[in-house]
Design a protein around this motif. Structure first.
Motif, PDB file in Angstrom:
ATOM      1  N   GLY A   1       0.849  -1.186   0.000  1.00  0.00           N
ATOM      2  CA  GLY A   1       0.000   0.000   0.000  1.00  0.00           C
ATOM      3  C   GLY A   1       0.883   1.232   0.000  1.00  0.00           C
ATOM      4  O   GLY A   1       1.737   1.385   0.880  1.00  0.00           O
ATOM      5  N   LEU A   2       0.712   2.090  -0.991  1.00  0.00           N
ATOM      6  CA  LEU A   2       1.502   3.326  -1.093  1.00  0.00           C
ATOM      7  C   LEU A   2       0.595   4.540  -0.956  1.00  0.00           C
ATOM      8  O   LEU A   2      -0.393   4.667  -1.676  1.00  0.00           O
ATOM      9  N   VAL A   3       0.950   5.419  -0.024  1.00  0.00           N
ATOM     10  CA  VAL A   3       0.282   6.720   0.111  1.00  0.00           C
ATOM     11  C   VAL A   3       1.316   7.779  -0.211  1.00  0.00           C
ATOM     12  O   VAL A   3       2.292   7.953   0.516  1.00  0.00           O
ATOM     13  N   SER A   4       1.130   8.474  -1.327  1.00  0.00           N
ATOM     14  CA  SER A   4       2.070   9.531  -1.710  1.00  0.00           C
ATOM     15  C   SER A   4       1.364  10.526  -2.610  1.00  0.00           C
ATOM     16  O   SER A   4       1.242  10.313  -3.821  1.00  0.00           O
ATOM     17  N   ALA A   5       0.898  11.623  -2.022  1.00  0.00           N
ATOM     18  CA  ALA A   5       0.201  12.646  -2.808  1.00  0.00           C
ATOM     19  C   ALA A   5       1.140  13.247  -3.845  1.00  0.00           C
ATOM     20  O   ALA A   5       0.733  13.527  -4.981  1.00  0.00           O
ATOM     21  N   SER A   6       2.405  13.462  -3.488  1.00  0.00           N
ATOM     22  CA  SER A   6       3.343  14.078  -4.425  1.00  0.00           C
ATOM     23  C   SER A   6       3.558  13.199  -5.653  1.00  0.00           C
ATOM     24  O   SER A   6       3.908  13.700  -6.723  1.00  0.00           O
ATOM     25  N   PHE A   7       3.338  11.882  -5.515  1.00  0.00           N
ATOM     26  CA  PHE A   7       3.445  10.986  -6.668  1.00  0.00           C
ATOM     27  C   PHE A   7       2.113  10.862  -7.399  1.00  0.00           C
ATOM     28  O   PHE A   7       2.017  11.121  -8.604  1.00  0.00           O
ATOM     29  N   PHE A   8       1.048  10.484  -6.702  1.00  0.00           N
ATOM     30  CA  PHE A   8      -0.224  10.197  -7.369  1.00  0.00           C
ATOM     31  C   PHE A   8      -0.904  11.444  -7.923  1.00  0.00           C
ATOM     32  O   PHE A   8      -1.696  11.336  -8.868  1.00  0.00           O
ATOM     33  N   ASP A   9      -0.624  12.605  -7.360  1.00  0.00           N
ATOM     34  CA  ASP A   9      -1.222  13.834  -7.897  1.00  0.00           C
ATOM     35  C   ASP A   9      -0.787  14.099  -9.333  1.00  0.00           C
ATOM     36  O   ASP A   9      -1.421  14.878 -10.052  1.00  0.00           O
ATOM     37  N   GLN A  10       0.304  13.458  -9.758  1.00  0.00           N
ATOM     38  CA  GLN A  10       0.756  13.607 -11.140  1.00  0.00           C
ATOM     39  C   GLN A  10      -0.098  12.797 -12.112  1.00  0.00           C
ATOM     40  O   GLN A  10      -0.070  13.041 -13.315  1.00  0.00           O
TER      41      GLN A  10
END
Length: 276
Positions: A81-90
């Motif tokens: 499980g990955l939580v990363s807004a800086s990644f997924f917001d792309q």
């Protein structure tokens, strides 16, 4: 016991610049790590490589005993499980909250055809639990930063991961949602054998369950070891290259005090200040 994640000399280059250099790190099932560092230290790059969304350029990485390949990357991602807004917001814009959460089943950015009724029920329950019951069909780009963060948290938890990687998960959350999330993380750490890697800029988010720590600086591992041994006045002052005072509160939260002077008031009032 074989580590669930093992890095040997892991490096990542962009052009001629190293974003990560020679990282050696083993993470075992049930470990709880905090990764701490300043902006630009390589934290998000490291996490997205571990989760199989970005390639390394040198060294080796094995996850559940295997290196990532084109054949196994999706199967391994399903277990992380990955939580990363800086990644997924792309990548996410007009997808609904529900579809994003369901994509966690496949380790992809989108959903596939084999969605079952029980998957939808589970995704909706997660969104309700994370206070997004009225946002289930809302488009990702129409949500607040905190709401988007909670959608990504639900996505990460959907597949009941064996490894949970959280990149500044409290960013954008209000005070209630922040405490709720920290309680969720504490509960998972205390009552499951999930390996948790938690990145934060704020020492007060470092729960007592995070007994191991890695400090990143300019893409290098500055040090790693027991959190209680690393988070002290001397070590943190050396790491940050600035004098700090580290205090451990009665609730075991870590606080840092820094005496930083500011000349902003004088600048905006037109006072003469020599540029350093």
């Amino acid at each position: 016991m074989r580590p669930v994640i093992s890095l040997k000399g892991l490096s990542h280059m962009t052009g001629s610049r190293y974003l990560l250099k020679d990282i050696n790190w083993d993470i075992n099932q049930g470990d709880h790590w905090v990764v701490f560092g300043m902006n630009g230290s390589g934290k998000t790059t490291l996490l997205t490589i571990l989760a199989g969304f970005k390639p390394l350029t040198h060294g080796s990485l094995t996850v559940f005993g295997e290196p990532y390949t084109n054949d196994n990357v999706l199967e391994i991602r399903k277990r992380i499980g990955l939580v990363s807004a800086s990644f997924f917001d792309q990548y996410y814009t007009r997808e609904s909250a529900l579809d994003i959460v369901l994509s966690g089943k496949f380790g992809t950015f989108g959903i596939r055809y084999d969605i079952q009724d029980e998957d939808i029920i589970k995704a909706r329950k997660l969104l309700v639990e994370l206070h997004l019951g009225d946002k289930i069909d809302q488009l990702f780009n129409m949500m607040s930063k905190g709401e988007r963060q909670n959608v990504l948290i639900a996505r990460a938890l959907f597949s009941n991961p064996e490894i949970l990687i959280m990149d500044e998960p409290c960013t954008g959350l209000d005070v209630y949602a922040r405490e709720h999330l920290l309680n969720v993380v504490r509960d998972l750490a205390e009552k499951t054998d999930i390996a948790i890697i938690y990145v934060t800029h704020y020492t007060e988010e470092i729960l007592s369950v995070f007994d191991q720590c890695l400090l990143l600086r300019n893409g290098y591992c500055y040090t790693m070891g027991k959190t209680k041994e690393i988070f002290n006045t001397k070590s943190l002052s050396d790491f940050l290259r600035f004098p700090v005072d580290v205090k451990i509160a009665e609730d075991e939260k870590i606080y840092i005090k820094m005496d930083i002077k500011s000349n902003v008031r004088d600048v905006i009032r037109g006072s003469d200040i020599w540029l350093q």
